[in-house]
Write a protein that holds these residues in place. Structure first.
Motif, PDB file in Angstrom:
ATOM      1  N   ARG A  39      43.274  36.078  38.140  1.00 13.74           N
ATOM      2  CA  ARG A  39      43.650  36.907  39.287  1.00 13.74           C
ATOM      3  C   ARG A  39      43.054  38.283  39.118  1.00 13.74           C
ATOM      4  O   ARG A  39      43.086  38.852  38.037  1.00 13.74           O
ATOM      5  N   GLY A 121      41.001  41.776  47.648  1.00 10.99           N
ATOM      6  CA  GLY A 121      42.358  41.429  48.067  1.00 10.99           C
ATOM      7  C   GLY A 121      43.218  41.298  46.829  1.00 10.99           C
ATOM      8  O   GLY A 121      42.767  40.756  45.813  1.00 10.99           O
ATOM      9  N   HIS A 124      43.895  37.859  44.348  1.00 10.73           N
ATOM     10  CA  HIS A 124      43.302  36.615  44.854  1.00 10.73           C
ATOM     11  C   HIS A 124      42.834  35.742  43.681  1.00 10.73           C
ATOM     12  O   HIS A 124      42.637  36.222  42.562  1.00 10.73           O
TER      13      HIS A 124
ATOM     14  N   GLU B  41      44.014  33.867  54.534  1.00 13.74           N
ATOM     15  CA  GLU B  41      44.670  33.517  53.271  1.00 13.74           C
ATOM     16  C   GLU B  41      43.837  32.541  52.441  1.00 13.74           C
ATOM     17  O   GLU B  41      44.061  32.398  51.246  1.00 13.74           O
ATOM     18  N   VAL B 119      38.399  30.737  47.925  1.00 12.49           N
ATOM     19  CA  VAL B 119      39.197  31.905  47.556  1.00 12.49           C
ATOM     20  C   VAL B 119      40.552  31.775  48.224  1.00 12.49           C
ATOM     21  O   VAL B 119      40.623  31.434  49.402  1.00 12.49           O
ATOM     22  N   SER B 120      41.620  32.039  47.477  1.00  9.99           N
ATOM     23  CA  SER B 120      42.921  32.122  48.136  1.00  9.99           C
ATOM     24  C   SER B 120      43.629  33.398  47.710  1.00  9.99           C
ATOM     25  O   SER B 120      43.455  33.880  46.586  1.00  9.99           O
ATOM     26  N   GLY B 121      44.389  33.951  48.626  1.00  6.08           N
ATOM     27  CA  GLY B 121      45.083  35.208  48.377  1.00  6.08           C
ATOM     28  C   GLY B 121      45.391  35.861  49.702  1.00  6.08           C
ATOM     29  O   GLY B 121      44.565  35.833  50.613  1.00  6.08           O
ATOM     30  N   HIS B 124      42.991  38.515  52.040  1.00  2.86           N
ATOM     31  CA  HIS B 124      41.758  38.938  51.386  1.00  2.86           C
ATOM     32  C   HIS B 124      40.644  39.110  52.429  1.00  2.86           C
ATOM     33  O   HIS B 124      40.711  38.564  53.531  1.00  2.86           O
TER      34      HIS B 124
END
Lengths: 154, 154
Positions: A39, A121, A124, B41, B119-121, B124
């Motif tokens: 992260r 972000g 992420h 997201e 990408v996840s978050g 972002h």
């Protein structure tokens, strides 16, 4: 994928941050990424295509370290991750991948690089969708952590 | 970069989501991305390398839409973005880029695709670090927004 493909990215990141930003980072233990997630607040990603395989590389910085590198490279320290910081992370991504490409090319593993993409972000995570092993390499520094991930199709 | 390069990605995304997930999305106005940021997201990204240029493509989903597509494609709806969702987004990224590659190839614009990265978050943003224009195309649906971005070096 074996460590022969990963070490050039490791040494290239250490070299780029040392020479461009006078920043020392200490490599941790490389490991196969399974559930574990790196992260961070800003990441650079790049695609790679060779004659026999393809893959992707990413470098993820914690914000504190990204801002410190920014300050050391450019003499100014923004309050948060702005476009100048993402430009810098894109450049670092290009330089690290270019350095690894040179080392791997000398060993007969040629590939071409796409253009970098930078993600920002809070917290992420990144998943490389390849058929091969995903290698995660953490680094520590006085200003925060940085992670690289590299993976190629088998 | 002109619209000739962007439309194949647009039509390919509409086609993939329509046929694979029975989901209709409505294209908004394509625009040059400057300050504007597409926030979502979960995103799929992929690098592209051709004989004369290179670039990158991304598709960014709001969580609500990603989960709805997941439910429609696989018959189950997770509570949040998990590895199955990122796998699906990686697959969609591959399919959309593959569709665009076919269309552009017929027009004489050949390129090879790297492997997707997901990408996840929460919220972002993505910045394509190319020398060419960054085209942002928003889409709306009953379940949330999706954005594509594509850019090539000049």
């Amino acid at each position: 994928m074996n460590v022969e493909y990963v070490n050039p990215f490791l040494s290239s990141l250490v070299n780029v941050l040392g020479t461009m930003a006078n920043t020392t980072i200490v490599p941790g233990q490389p490991r196969l990424k399974k559930d574990e997630q790196a992260r961070g607040e800003v990441s650079g990603l790049i695609g790679m295509i060779g004659p026999t395989t393809k893959g992707s590389f990413s470098v993820t910085f914690e914000e504190s370290l990204a801002l410190e590198i920014m300050s050391r490279m450019l003499g100014e320290r923004p309050d948060s991750i702005n476009e100048e910081v993402t430009d810098m992370v894109g450049e670092i991504t290009n330089m690290v991948t270019g350095g690894a490409k040179r080392i791997l090319g000398e060993k007969g593993h040629e590939f071409s690089m796409a253009t970098p993409v930078v993600v920002s972000g809070k917290g992420h995570t990144i998943t490389h969708k390849t058929t091969g092993a995903k290698i995660l390499m953490p680094f520590d520094s006085d200003f925060g952590k940085v992670f690289i991930e590299v993976s190629f199709d088998e």
